[in-house]
Design a protein around this motif. Structure first.
Motif, mmCIF file in Angstrom:
data_model
loop_
_atom_site.group_PDB
_atom_site.id
_atom_site.type_symbol
_atom_site.label_atom_id
_atom_site.label_comp_id
_atom_site.label_asym_id
_atom_site.label_seq_id
_atom_site.Cartn_x
_atom_site.Cartn_y
_atom_site.Cartn_z
ATOM 1 N N VAL A 1 2.604 -2.843 -11.116
ATOM 2 C CA VAL A 1 2.677 -3.727 -9.992
ATOM 3 C C VAL A 1 2.597 -2.743 -8.891
ATOM 4 O O VAL A 1 1.906 -1.930 -8.586
ATOM 5 C CB VAL A 1 4.111 -4.568 -9.470
ATOM 6 C CG1 VAL A 1 4.195 -4.972 -7.899
ATOM 7 C CG2 VAL A 1 4.356 -5.156 -10.703
ATOM 8 N N ILE A 2 0.488 -3.620 -8.367
ATOM 9 C CA ILE A 2 0.167 -3.089 -6.599
ATOM 10 C C ILE A 2 -0.034 -3.463 -6.256
ATOM 11 O O ILE A 2 -0.291 -4.687 -5.947
ATOM 12 C CB ILE A 2 -1.273 -2.899 -7.589
ATOM 13 C CG1 ILE A 2 -1.843 -2.019 -8.968
ATOM 14 C CG2 ILE A 2 -2.117 -1.595 -6.547
ATOM 15 C CD1 ILE A 2 -1.347 -0.768 -9.650
ATOM 16 N N VAL A 3 0.812 -2.810 -4.701
ATOM 17 C CA VAL A 3 0.286 -3.681 -3.580
ATOM 18 C C VAL A 3 -0.956 -2.975 -2.526
ATOM 19 O O VAL A 3 -1.247 -1.741 -3.169
ATOM 20 C CB VAL A 3 1.685 -1.865 -2.565
ATOM 21 C CG1 VAL A 3 1.975 -3.089 -0.808
ATOM 22 C CG2 VAL A 3 2.741 -2.696 -3.793
ATOM 23 N N VAL A 4 -1.789 -3.605 -2.501
ATOM 24 C CA VAL A 4 -2.356 -3.305 -1.267
ATOM 25 C C VAL A 4 -1.980 -3.562 0.696
ATOM 26 O O VAL A 4 -1.410 -4.550 0.694
ATOM 27 C CB VAL A 4 -3.520 -4.679 -1.113
ATOM 28 C CG1 VAL A 4 -4.721 -4.998 -0.484
ATOM 29 C CG2 VAL A 4 -4.068 -4.875 -3.087
ATOM 30 N N PRO A 5 -2.145 -2.802 1.167
ATOM 31 C CA PRO A 5 -1.988 -2.766 1.851
ATOM 32 C C PRO A 5 -2.976 -4.176 3.080
ATOM 33 O O PRO A 5 -3.837 -4.160 2.312
ATOM 34 C CB PRO A 5 -2.127 -1.429 2.810
ATOM 35 C CG PRO A 5 -3.317 -0.826 2.018
ATOM 36 C CD PRO A 5 -3.192 -1.542 0.496
ATOM 37 N N PHE A 6 -1.987 -3.764 4.882
ATOM 38 C CA PHE A 6 -2.575 -4.863 5.630
ATOM 39 C C PHE A 6 -3.938 -4.340 6.160
ATOM 40 O O PHE A 6 -4.321 -3.321 5.841
ATOM 41 C CB PHE A 6 -1.860 -5.255 6.203
ATOM 42 C CG PHE A 6 -2.209 -5.690 7.691
ATOM 43 C CD1 PHE A 6 -2.282 -7.516 6.828
ATOM 44 C CD2 PHE A 6 -2.795 -5.169 9.085
ATOM 45 C CE1 PHE A 6 -2.995 -8.089 8.277
ATOM 46 C CE2 PHE A 6 -3.462 -6.498 9.778
ATOM 47 C CZ PHE A 6 -3.405 -7.509 9.647
ATOM 48 N N ASP A 7 -4.947 -5.589 5.786
ATOM 49 C CA ASP A 7 -6.206 -4.797 6.046
ATOM 50 C C ASP A 7 -7.235 -5.450 7.037
ATOM 51 O O ASP A 7 -6.827 -7.041 6.461
ATOM 52 C CB ASP A 7 -7.544 -4.657 5.051
ATOM 53 C CG ASP A 7 -8.739 -3.805 5.454
ATOM 54 O OD1 ASP A 7 -9.132 -4.231 6.049
ATOM 55 O OD2 ASP A 7 -8.688 -3.069 4.266
ATOM 56 N N GLU A 8 -7.334 -5.543 8.220
ATOM 57 C CA GLU A 8 -7.504 -6.560 8.700
ATOM 58 C C GLU A 8 -8.742 -7.426 8.792
ATOM 59 O O GLU A 8 -9.431 -7.819 9.043
ATOM 60 C CB GLU A 8 -8.009 -5.734 10.594
ATOM 61 C CG GLU A 8 -8.293 -6.877 12.045
ATOM 62 C CD GLU A 8 -7.550 -7.593 11.710
ATOM 63 O OE1 GLU A 8 -7.558 -8.562 12.572
ATOM 64 O OE2 GLU A 8 -6.117 -6.947 11.838
ATOM 65 N N SER A 9 -9.541 -6.683 7.876
ATOM 66 C CA SER A 9 -11.163 -7.056 7.492
ATOM 67 C C SER A 9 -11.432 -7.999 7.150
ATOM 68 O O SER A 9 -12.491 -8.472 6.728
ATOM 69 C CB SER A 9 -12.191 -5.855 7.139
ATOM 70 O OG SER A 9 -11.435 -4.995 5.810
ATOM 71 N N LEU A 10 -9.864 -8.378 5.992
ATOM 72 C CA LEU A 10 -9.802 -9.322 4.795
ATOM 73 C C LEU A 10 -8.755 -10.687 5.603
ATOM 74 O O LEU A 10 -8.693 -12.039 4.897
ATOM 75 C CB LEU A 10 -8.408 -9.111 4.104
ATOM 76 C CG LEU A 10 -9.521 -8.356 2.815
ATOM 77 C CD1 LEU A 10 -8.283 -7.046 2.286
ATOM 78 C CD2 LEU A 10 -10.822 -7.982 2.744
ATOM 79 N N GLN A 11 -8.614 -10.727 6.680
ATOM 80 C CA GLN A 11 -7.930 -11.701 7.428
ATOM 81 C C GLN A 11 -9.161 -12.491 7.996
ATOM 82 O O GLN A 11 -9.648 -12.040 8.066
ATOM 83 C CB GLN A 11 -6.685 -11.450 8.643
ATOM 84 C CG GLN A 11 -6.431 -9.635 8.403
ATOM 85 C CD GLN A 11 -5.027 -9.876 6.891
ATOM 86 O OE1 GLN A 11 -4.483 -10.910 7.167
ATOM 87 N NE2 GLN A 11 -5.237 -9.289 6.242
ATOM 88 N N GLU A 12 -8.135 -14.402 8.122
ATOM 89 C CA GLU A 12 -8.713 -15.448 8.464
ATOM 90 C C GLU A 12 -9.968 -15.923 8.141
ATOM 91 O O GLU A 12 -10.755 -16.011 8.840
ATOM 92 C CB GLU A 12 -8.709 -14.529 10.370
ATOM 93 C CG GLU A 12 -7.549 -14.693 11.242
ATOM 94 C CD GLU A 12 -8.007 -14.082 13.151
ATOM 95 O OE1 GLU A 12 -9.078 -14.094 12.357
ATOM 96 O OE2 GLU A 12 -7.242 -14.162 12.902
ATOM 97 N N GLY A 13 -9.790 -15.605 6.920
ATOM 98 C CA GLY A 13 -10.874 -15.829 5.919
ATOM 99 C C GLY A 13 -12.181 -15.648 6.622
ATOM 100 O O GLY A 13 -13.856 -16.001 5.807
ATOM 101 N N ARG A 14 -12.243 -14.635 6.227
ATOM 102 C CA ARG A 14 -14.151 -13.227 6.827
ATOM 103 C C ARG A 14 -14.857 -13.580 6.396
ATOM 104 O O ARG A 14 -14.040 -13.070 4.696
ATOM 105 C CB ARG A 14 -13.432 -12.310 8.167
ATOM 106 C CG ARG A 14 -12.907 -12.158 8.723
ATOM 107 C CD ARG A 14 -12.611 -11.079 9.698
ATOM 108 N NE ARG A 14 -11.961 -11.297 11.312
ATOM 109 C CZ ARG A 14 -11.512 -9.277 11.745
ATOM 110 N NH1 ARG A 14 -11.367 -8.466 11.731
ATOM 111 N NH2 ARG A 14 -10.603 -10.088 12.659
ATOM 112 N N ALA A 15 -15.947 -13.037 6.057
ATOM 113 C CA ALA A 15 -16.714 -13.323 5.031
ATOM 114 C C ALA A 15 -16.361 -12.102 3.897
ATOM 115 O O ALA A 15 -16.261 -10.325 4.965
ATOM 116 C CB ALA A 15 -18.496 -13.157 5.510
ATOM 117 N N PHE A 16 -15.561 -11.695 3.062
ATOM 118 C CA PHE A 16 -15.849 -10.331 2.540
ATOM 119 C C PHE A 16 -16.893 -9.425 2.221
ATOM 120 O O PHE A 16 -18.574 -9.303 2.387
ATOM 121 C CB PHE A 16 -16.420 -10.600 0.869
ATOM 122 C CG PHE A 16 -14.974 -11.200 0.386
ATOM 123 C CD1 PHE A 16 -13.643 -11.780 1.344
ATOM 124 C CD2 PHE A 16 -15.358 -11.770 -0.456
ATOM 125 C CE1 PHE A 16 -12.866 -12.681 0.395
ATOM 126 C CE2 PHE A 16 -14.201 -13.412 -1.284
ATOM 127 C CZ PHE A 16 -13.557 -13.133 0.008
#
Length: 492
Positions: free
Chosen positions: A453-468
């Motif tokens: 089980v891997i936990v990915v921290p909150f990252d602003e760059s991945l929010q609101e459907g932004r381009a990768f």
């Protein structure tokens, strides 16, 4: 036994290029691999399909001693020498000793009946012999000027006159030397490799990162890597571990917006940046997905539907997929997007998904499948069925937890619960993560038998459907995706 099983068909060759890329030809069909482990994995897969080992003729134009070798590649990826075919070696370059010049004092080393002219240094003639003498052998005058070769051999010294030796004097016959014993090689011997000089990076290599790396680069220091850098090297080595066949992983969760697309893309990008090779992030689902919108745009707008419609014209060559896939720049992966919502989807079903996957699997070393939201959809069932491992995903939200349980039950109902031991759960934290819920998710993953089980921290760059944008990820986010990739690779 292995040689007897490997028949003459198919005809397989492996040619190693100057950039260490390997061109594999099977009955005239060419495939190019970025590294030797990938080529060996492909040949092992071919052996597995045939149910027996295959013969491979390996060509290494850069080798000065063994430009061609005949090998046997078995189903488990082991490589042995084909004892029925002699190894071809390049003959060593010959050099002709130059006669001693007049006026130079010489002495002769007499050993086993051979006489070799030896140039005198500072040691006077007639001194007591030593246990080891120095032979200086000069090359012929018509060859490029080089320093004389120095060879140390046991010998005894006698004084001779400087006059040249008459050509009529009888020459001593050399003592016959016994033929070298044949080298016995057991199956799996590490010496049998197509490129034995190519080695993985040593863990003890000097630091390249942080202040230690700066000092090493600026002042030619030799400081050891820090503990974090050493951990990073170990993770990368595990991600780059050779696999015995091409593999597929399906990213699943019945809830929409649960980070399936984000996880699928970034797992593929982590593989692409660290491992390299042919890697695909593909979208096969019953609804319109967002992979094509958030990834880099291509020179076309074709989708999985177009690929399925034209499968009959696609041969098993990567060049045939140029019209359908979208390269992702420095992430070094390809994206295959799902059709838009208004497209005719009648041909996108479980049967077509499996047919497309069969073609893609022969061209890509690793495939990450982004799936839909219905366990009853034939596309979802086909993706789970063809996957070697599953990647369950969930955000640290209560509704994600409920639908994660439903997803697990859907896999069980399909009869694929045996894949849990090779699968992982990736939990993405929210801006304000719930610690108690996160603990429950970890315990649930252990309860159903997942590998990690891997936990990915909150990252602003991945929010609101932004381009990768992989470069925009926080270091902790990158580390989490590397950990997830390591956990997956350990199970493949």
């Amino acid at each position: 036994m292995m040689t007897a099983e490997a028949l003459g068909r198919p005809v397989c060759t492996a040619t190693i290029g100057h950039d260490d890329a390997v061109n594999v030809t099977i009955d005239g069909v060419n495939r190019t691999f970025a590294s030797m482990p990938d080529a060996i994995g492909f040949l092992a897969g071919t052996a597995g399909d045939l149910g027996r080992p295959v013969k491979v003729t390996a060509f290494d134009p850069s080798s000065t001693t063994q430009p061609e070798a005949s090998l046997i590649v078995s189903e488990d990826g082991s490589v042995d020498a084909d004892s029925s075919v002699p190894m071809k070696k390049r003959p060593p370059r010959r050099s002709t000793p130059r006669p001693a010049q007049a006026g130079i004092n010489t002495q002769r080393e007499i050993s086993a009946g051979n006489e070799v002219p030896v140039e005198i240094g500072s040691t006077p003639i007639g001194t007591a012999p030593t246990a080891e003498s120095v032979l200086v052998i000069e090359t012929a005058q018509n060859e490029p000027s080089e320093s004389p070769a120095v060879i140390r051999v046991p010998a005894r010294t006698v004084e001779v006159s400087p006059e040249p030796v008459s050509e009529l004097a009888p020459k001593a016959q050399p003592t016959p030397q016994p033929a070298p014993a044949a080298i016995q090689v057991e199956p799996g011997d590490a010496r049998i490799q197509l490129r034995p000089e190519v080695r993985a990076e040593k863990k003890a290599a000097p630091a390249r990162e942080g202040w230690r790396g700066w000092l090493n680069a600026t002042f030619k220091a030799n400081l050891a890597p820090s503990a974090p850098e050493q951990d990073s090297r170990e993770r990368r080595a595990r991600i780059q571990r050779p696999l015995d066949a091409h593999r597929t992983m399906a990213v699943i969760q019945l809830k929409g917006g649960a980070t399936k697309t984000t996880v699928a893309y970034h797992l593929a990008a982590t593989y692409g940046r660290i491992r390299g090779g042919n890697i695909l992030a593909g979208e096969f689902n019953e609804n319109q997905g967002t992979l094509g919108e958030r990834a880099l745009a291509g020179s076309h707008d074709r989708t999985t539907l177009d690929l399925i419609r034209n499968l009959g014209t696609v041969t098993r060559r990567t060049s045939d997929l140029v019209r359908y896939i979208r390269p992702q720049g420095d992430d070094r992966i390809h994206v295959l997007a799902s059709p838009p919502e208004g497209a005719d989807r009648r041909r996108v079903d479980g049967t077509s998904v499996k047919a497309a996957h069969d073609v893609l699997l022969s061209l890509y070393n690793l495939i990450l499948l982004d799936t839909g939201n219905s366990a009853q959809a034939s596309t979802w069932q086909a993706a789970v069925d063809v996957a070697d491992s599953l990647v369950f995903v969930a955000q640290n939200k209560e509704d994600d937890c409920r639908l994660l349980e439903a997803t697990v039950e859907g896999v069980k109902a399909q009869g694929d619960a045996d894949k849990f031991a090779r699968s992982i759960l990736v939990v993405t934290n929210t801006a304000q993560p719930n610690t108690e819920r996160l603990t429950r998710l970890k315990e649930y993953g252990k309860t159903i038998g997942l590998a990690a089980v891997i936990v990915v921290p909150f990252d602003e760059s991945l929010q609101e459907g932004r381009a990768f944008d992989y470069e925009a990820l926080n270091p902790a986010t990158r580390r989490a995706y590397e950990d997830a990739t390591v956990a997956l690779t350990n199970q493949l």
